[in-house]
Write a protein that holds these residues in place. Sequence first.
Motif, short mmCIF file in Angstrom:
data_model
loop_
_atom_site.label_atom_id
_atom_site.label_comp_id
_atom_site.label_asym_id
_atom_site.label_seq_id
_atom_site.Cartn_x
_atom_site.Cartn_y
_atom_site.Cartn_z
N GLU A 32 0.83 -1.22 0.00
CA GLU A 32 0.00 0.00 0.00
C GLU A 32 0.86 1.26 0.00
O GLU A 32 0.44 2.31 -0.48
CB GLU A 32 -1.01 0.01 1.16
N TYR A 35 1.70 3.24 -3.38
CA TYR A 35 0.74 4.10 -4.10
C TYR A 35 1.05 5.58 -3.88
O TYR A 35 0.42 6.43 -4.50
CB TYR A 35 -0.69 3.82 -3.63
N TRP A 43 1.07 3.16 -11.09
CA TRP A 43 -0.17 2.39 -10.96
C TRP A 43 -1.18 2.85 -12.01
O TRP A 43 -1.84 2.04 -12.65
CB TRP A 43 -0.75 2.55 -9.54
N GLU A 47 -3.08 0.90 -15.38
CA GLU A 47 -4.52 0.77 -15.62
C GLU A 47 -4.84 0.64 -17.10
O GLU A 47 -5.96 0.35 -17.47
CB GLU A 47 -5.26 2.00 -15.07
N PRO A 89 -10.04 4.63 -3.40
CA PRO A 89 -10.73 4.86 -4.68
C PRO A 89 -9.84 4.80 -5.91
O PRO A 89 -10.34 4.65 -7.01
CB PRO A 89 -11.27 6.29 -4.52
N GLY A 90 -8.50 4.91 -5.73
CA GLY A 90 -7.64 4.99 -6.91
C GLY A 90 -8.09 6.15 -7.78
O GLY A 90 -8.31 7.26 -7.29
N SER A 117 -3.00 7.68 -0.45
CA SER A 117 -2.13 8.39 -1.38
C SER A 117 -2.71 9.76 -1.75
O SER A 117 -3.78 9.84 -2.36
CB SER A 117 -1.96 7.54 -2.64
N LEU A 120 -3.15 9.98 -5.56
CA LEU A 120 -4.34 9.33 -6.13
C LEU A 120 -5.61 10.10 -5.77
O LEU A 120 -6.53 10.18 -6.57
CB LEU A 120 -4.42 7.86 -5.70
N GLY A 144 -6.06 9.11 4.36
CA GLY A 144 -5.97 8.31 5.58
C GLY A 144 -5.79 6.84 5.25
O GLY A 144 -5.81 6.45 4.08
N ASP A 145 -5.64 6.06 6.31
CA ASP A 145 -5.40 4.62 6.17
C ASP A 145 -6.63 3.89 6.70
O ASP A 145 -6.91 3.93 7.91
CB ASP A 145 -4.14 4.26 6.98
N THR A 147 -7.14 0.88 7.19
CA THR A 147 -6.91 -0.31 8.02
C THR A 147 -6.70 0.09 9.49
O THR A 147 -6.53 -0.78 10.34
CB THR A 147 -5.68 -1.12 7.54
N GLY A 176 -11.40 -3.46 -6.88
CA GLY A 176 -10.12 -3.67 -7.58
C GLY A 176 -9.18 -4.63 -6.87
O GLY A 176 -7.97 -4.57 -7.07
#
Length: 333
Positions: A32, A35, A43, A47, A89-90, A117, A120, A144-145, A147, A176
Amino acid sequence: MTPSGSFSRLYSTAQVGAIVDALSRRAEFPYEMTYLGDGSEMWRDGEAPSNPAHASMLADLDTLLTRHAEQLLALAPLSTPVQIVDLGPGTTRPVRGLIRHLLDGARLAGYRAIDISAELLELAGENLRTDFPDHAAGFELCRGDFTGPDLARALAADDTPAHGGADPVRFVILAGGTLYNFPDPAQVLRHVRRAMDDRDVLLLTLRIDTGVDRPPFMDQVSVGGPHKPQQLAGLDLLAIDRSWYVTETGFDRSRSEVFVRARFLEPVAVTFDVGPEQRTVSFEPGDTVLVWRYLYHDGAAVAEQLKRCGLQVRLFEHGRDSQVVLVAATPAR
Ligand SMILES: C[S@@+](CC[C@H](N)C(=O)[O-])C[C@H]1O[C@@H](n2cnc3c(N)ncnc32)[C@H](O)[C@@H]1O
């Protein structure tokens, strides 16, 4: 040696600490973290793959939420507005069709995304402003993270007045295959489940193992085998020269995981500044560092894992390519 200059600019002290822990405890560069910075560009370039089979699978993944929008809406009480909470969301490619569908039916109560990121999130914002010029100003993009504790913020109740009087149902999206890149997807699922309300619906899009078209390296590790540039972005940031290791792509049967790892040809020692402290991580020739993993489960194992994490599968739809699936799950009662 020390990491490249961009490494210390890119990561917070806590993130550097997490990277050092992952390298020293489980010989892994956390995917992660790639990113952030230039990794986001790599990345995004990935795509638009040149391999037609891969391009078609990605296109399939990106359209699943839109194609099944009506079935997803059937999981919410009739006419209830829907708030989207997009975890990672990428570029927002997979969710924009669903947003359009909800707007067209006057069912969108809001869109909120959380991503690790900043780059992103910037791209996500640009894409949303282009496609939804009249609505994007009200969309929330948070760094933010998900997890960790930041998830509670992303799933906090909205203070804005309820849309049409009814409290919205939330579609919590992990699209994704993001979930299956984590070393412990069940831990992430339990964390997400704990933050969800009983009426929330979790939506996953994933690639699963259907027993056909299995990657060729499943039976034997492929040295120098298929890997993507962004999978080496972490080692690049550590200033580890690509000639100091070979890549290996393979399948770990005990964990049901496809992986890419680097096997060192040279001794490597990297010293990090973690706040006021210095920490060194060393590797000898022959040692490996994992740079990417993906849990390669079949459909039954996906459902079983969700169940163990307190979620009940409500919808399981294959894409045109049967390896690509959309799974909707709600908190088990
Ligand atoms: C595989 S991409 C998927 C992007 C998008 N959902 C899609 O389907 O195209 C993973 C995304 O999740 C973000 N991400 C990964 N781990 C994260 C974490 N722990 N917290 C927040 N965002 C994370 C990445 O920055 C990236 O945008």
